[in-house]
Every structure is written in C-alpha cells, then in structure tokens.
Design a protein around this motif. Sequence first.
Motif, PDB file in Angstrom:
ATOM      1  N   ARG A  55     -14.684 -66.351  19.461  1.00  0.00           N
ATOM      2  CA  ARG A  55     -13.387 -66.071  18.828  1.00  0.00           C
ATOM      3  C   ARG A  55     -13.072 -67.060  17.715  1.00  0.00           C
ATOM      4  O   ARG A  55     -12.359 -66.728  16.765  1.00  0.00           O
ATOM      5  N   TYR A 107     -10.447 -63.682  14.006  1.00  0.00           N
ATOM      6  CA  TYR A 107      -9.586 -62.578  13.576  1.00  0.00           C
ATOM      7  C   TYR A 107      -8.106 -62.901  13.660  1.00  0.00           C
ATOM      8  O   TYR A 107      -7.277 -62.121  13.190  1.00  0.00           O
ATOM      9  N   VAL A 163      -4.939 -62.463  14.750  1.00  0.00           N
ATOM     10  CA  VAL A 163      -4.358 -61.408  15.575  1.00  0.00           C
ATOM     11  C   VAL A 163      -5.377 -60.288  15.693  1.00  0.00           C
ATOM     12  O   VAL A 163      -6.397 -60.284  15.013  1.00  0.00           O
ATOM     13  N   CYS A 164      -5.103 -59.326  16.568  1.00  0.00           N
ATOM     14  CA  CYS A 164      -6.059 -58.241  16.782  1.00  0.00           C
ATOM     15  C   CYS A 164      -6.263 -57.419  15.506  1.00  0.00           C
ATOM     16  O   CYS A 164      -5.288 -57.031  14.853  1.00  0.00           O
ATOM     17  N   LYS A 216      -6.886 -54.048  13.349  1.00  0.00           N
ATOM     18  CA  LYS A 216      -6.401 -52.694  13.576  1.00  0.00           C
ATOM     19  C   LYS A 216      -7.423 -51.916  14.411  1.00  0.00           C
ATOM     20  O   LYS A 216      -8.631 -52.132  14.267  1.00  0.00           O
ATOM     21  N   PRO A 217      -6.976 -51.015  15.289  1.00  0.00           N
ATOM     22  CA  PRO A 217      -7.917 -50.270  16.133  1.00  0.00           C
ATOM     23  C   PRO A 217      -9.009 -49.555  15.341  1.00  0.00           C
ATOM     24  O   PRO A 217     -10.145 -49.471  15.799  1.00  0.00           O
ATOM     25  N   ASN A 257     -15.921 -57.187  25.135  1.00  0.00           N
ATOM     26  CA  ASN A 257     -14.567 -56.807  24.749  1.00  0.00           C
ATOM     27  C   ASN A 257     -13.537 -57.755  25.372  1.00  0.00           C
ATOM     28  O   ASN A 257     -12.598 -58.213  24.702  1.00  0.00           O
ATOM     29  N   TYR A 287     -11.907 -59.828  22.500  1.00  0.00           N
ATOM     30  CA  TYR A 287     -10.636 -59.157  22.208  1.00  0.00           C
ATOM     31  C   TYR A 287      -9.818 -58.972  23.492  1.00  0.00           C
ATOM     32  O   TYR A 287      -9.512 -57.838  23.888  1.00  0.00           O
ATOM     33  N   THR A 317      -6.745 -59.219  24.466  1.00  0.00           N
ATOM     34  CA  THR A 317      -5.402 -58.630  24.484  1.00  0.00           C
ATOM     35  C   THR A 317      -5.260 -57.447  23.530  1.00  0.00           C
ATOM     36  O   THR A 317      -4.138 -56.992  23.280  1.00  0.00           O
ATOM     37  N   CYS A 318      -6.386 -56.962  23.017  1.00  0.00           N
ATOM     38  CA  CYS A 318      -6.313 -55.970  21.929  1.00  0.00           C
ATOM     39  C   CYS A 318      -6.329 -54.523  22.404  1.00  0.00           C
ATOM     40  O   CYS A 318      -5.973 -53.614  21.646  1.00  0.00           O
ATOM     41  N   TYR A 333      -8.857 -52.473  23.062  1.00  0.00           N
ATOM     42  CA  TYR A 333      -9.911 -51.586  22.577  1.00  0.00           C
ATOM     43  C   TYR A 333     -10.673 -50.984  23.753  1.00  0.00           C
ATOM     44  O   TYR A 333     -10.736 -51.558  24.842  1.00  0.00           O
TER      45      TYR A 333
END
Length: 397
Positions: free
Chosen positions: A94, A101, A103-104, A106-107, A128, A132, A134-135, A137
């Motif tokens: 990370r 990144y 913040v997350c 965009k999807p 994942n 990521y 808390t995102c 996905y």
Amino acid sequence: MKAKICGSLCLLSAAVLLSNAHAETPSDVLQAIPHTEELLNVVVVSRHGVRSPTQSAEKLHGWSDKKWSAWPVAPGLLTSRGFYLVKATWKLNRSRAPFTYGVCPKPEDVQIIADVDERTRKTAEALNEGLYPTCGYKVKVTSSEHSAIFSPLKAKVCRIDYPKELEEKLTQKVVGINEKFAAQMAEISKLTGHEFTGPMRAKVSKYKVGFKGAPYDCSSITEIFALEWGQNPEKKVAWDQLDWNGILHLMPIRVAVFSALNRDMEVARYKGSALANKIIESLDHGPKYTYLIGHDTNLANLGEIFDLNWKLPGRDQNENTPGGYLTFEKWSVNGQPEIRVFYSALSPEQIHAERVTQPTDDFEILPRGTKFDEWKTTYGRRLQSNCIADDKYENRK
C-alpha cells in the motif's frame, strides 16, 4: 522503492541510452528540458500463495514410505498461512509504488480477476484484503468450468495441432537431463528413501501437455519442499532435513523441468496467448489497475512469450515463488508511452518467518525507455490468435 535489482541488459541499455543522450545534447539544453512522468496503467500477474501438494496420498506414498508432513487442507488448496503471506505482502505494498492510492480508486479503475481454482480465488481475496481493505472491490471469476484466459487448452478455446510432433520435440529437449541433474536426483533419493531412476518423456494430447518420469517426479518433490518452507515458519522441511540452502541446491532440477515445458515457445503460445493478450489490452485501454491471479505455469508462459527473465537474491533463475508476481507498468514519459516490467517475491527468509515485516524483493526486467507501442507490436505478433478468448464473470466478495 521499486527496482532494487536490475538485470545486466537493463543496466547496459540504460547506460547506452544515457551516454548517447549526453553525447548528442549539450548539458545546458538537457537542464532546460522538462521531464514529466505519469503512471497510466498497471497490470499484475500473480501466482497463487502457498498451497498443499496437489498429489494424492497414493502418489506421495509411491515417492517415499516416510510419513509426509501433514497439511491442514485438502490437496491443492490455499492454506491459511498462504492467505496470510499474500495479504501481508499486499498490505506492505500500500505504501509502495505503483500501488500507493491514498483513498480508494474509483471502482471502474480496479479489476481483480482470478482463475477458477480455489487457491487462485482465495489468493485474489487475500490481495484485495491486503491492498484495498476498505474499498469493497469484488473478485471476478468466470462462470465456466475452465478459464479461457488462464487455461485456453482446458477450456477448449483451441487445441494442439500436432500432438505427436510436439511430444517428440519436448522429449528430445530433455535428453540427458538425468545426467545433468544427477546430484539433485541422488540427494532427493537419499531424502525420500526411494531411488529415482529412468528417463523423462513428454506426454501430449489435443488439450494437455506434460512430462512423466523420474526427473519430473524429483521436480515435483522439490516444489513440495519449497511449499513446506513457506507453510512451516522457522522449521526445517523434508522430514527436518533441509534448510533453504538445501532446497536451493535442489531447485535447479525444478526450474529446468518446469521451464523445458512451460517456457517452450510452442507450448507457451498455446497456453499463454490469451493471458498475454489480456495484459496488452489492459495496458492499452483497460482500467488503471488490473490484477490477474493464476499459476506458476501462467508466469512461465508469459516469460517465454515476452522474453522475461528474473533472478532474485537467494533464489534460482526464473524460480516461481508462491505469491510472486509480474508487474507491467505503462507510463507516459514526456508524453510518450513506455513499458516497465518487474518480478517481485518475498525473500526466502520472509516467506519462512513467523510474521512478514519486509516487502518483496523486486527485479527490474526491462530497461527504462522501452517504448510501449514497439513492445506491443513486437510481442503481439507472437500470440496465437485462435487461442485468444475472454471470460464471462460472476462477482465474488
């Protein structure tokens, strides 16, 4: 930081590029030229994490009367230790380029795609959760029995045109392998208490290609020892007989047998063209981040198609480590698209430690300045078009 290690070709090419640039351009002009870099797309192709052996109990007993190490899951499944190692690797990533990144994303900027096997799906979930957390996905997995991207032969997207001829060619390639790796085979015979003798030959059908024979068995046993090393932190493996140096002594037979099959260009084009095409398409016009979770065979096929070779400290040339991955990065450098490729894996010490505290070792494969369009054109010609297809997906958490 990325690129702790750089291949000799990478260093030589960079030196030539720099020397030519300074020879042709005055220093005051160089200082006046602005240098801009922007990350455009990233594609990661990862092997699954530590799994249990795929062989049956009967097969293992045929290799040794000794009691093999107990595994907490059925054959071929990802272990909880394997899940942890992958999650910890990507948690550390990370804060490492090119995965930082904030913040997350965009999807629509992230896709995570796994092969159908449990070990690849669970590895994708571990990635994942680590990268990521808390995102929200979801991992994409095909709804078909076999993936057209990861396993086009199994999915019957295409078939081997001349199985008998390929079988004879592959068998000829490994003539003399017993003599070449006599020391490793003798050591494995000693460790197992079973004598491994006899030649190796290929076995090829319309939709399957492989090897059988004593060197192949020794290769598979070496892989089991390497898996035990990752599964059992701070313990010796192979019935408490080997540390990592002992495994590393055996690893050349594993890599040689594995590469003779999966780094054969004809085999790689059948098995790897769809995945290679997916990488090129994703770099060309896909989301910013694409993660493709498959097998060591996938990475070896890509190594042959794209002329990629790697060597990490304390590991054999082109060794495929559980959880190891290739990263393809597309950058805009002064407005021109360039491609950078790395291989990354946890060190032997970190994959064997109780807790992962250090990030992967990284090997920079391509020299800086490699033009993306030229790279795409050169290697796109190698792909076997009738083996290229896409998958239909169902979403999984």
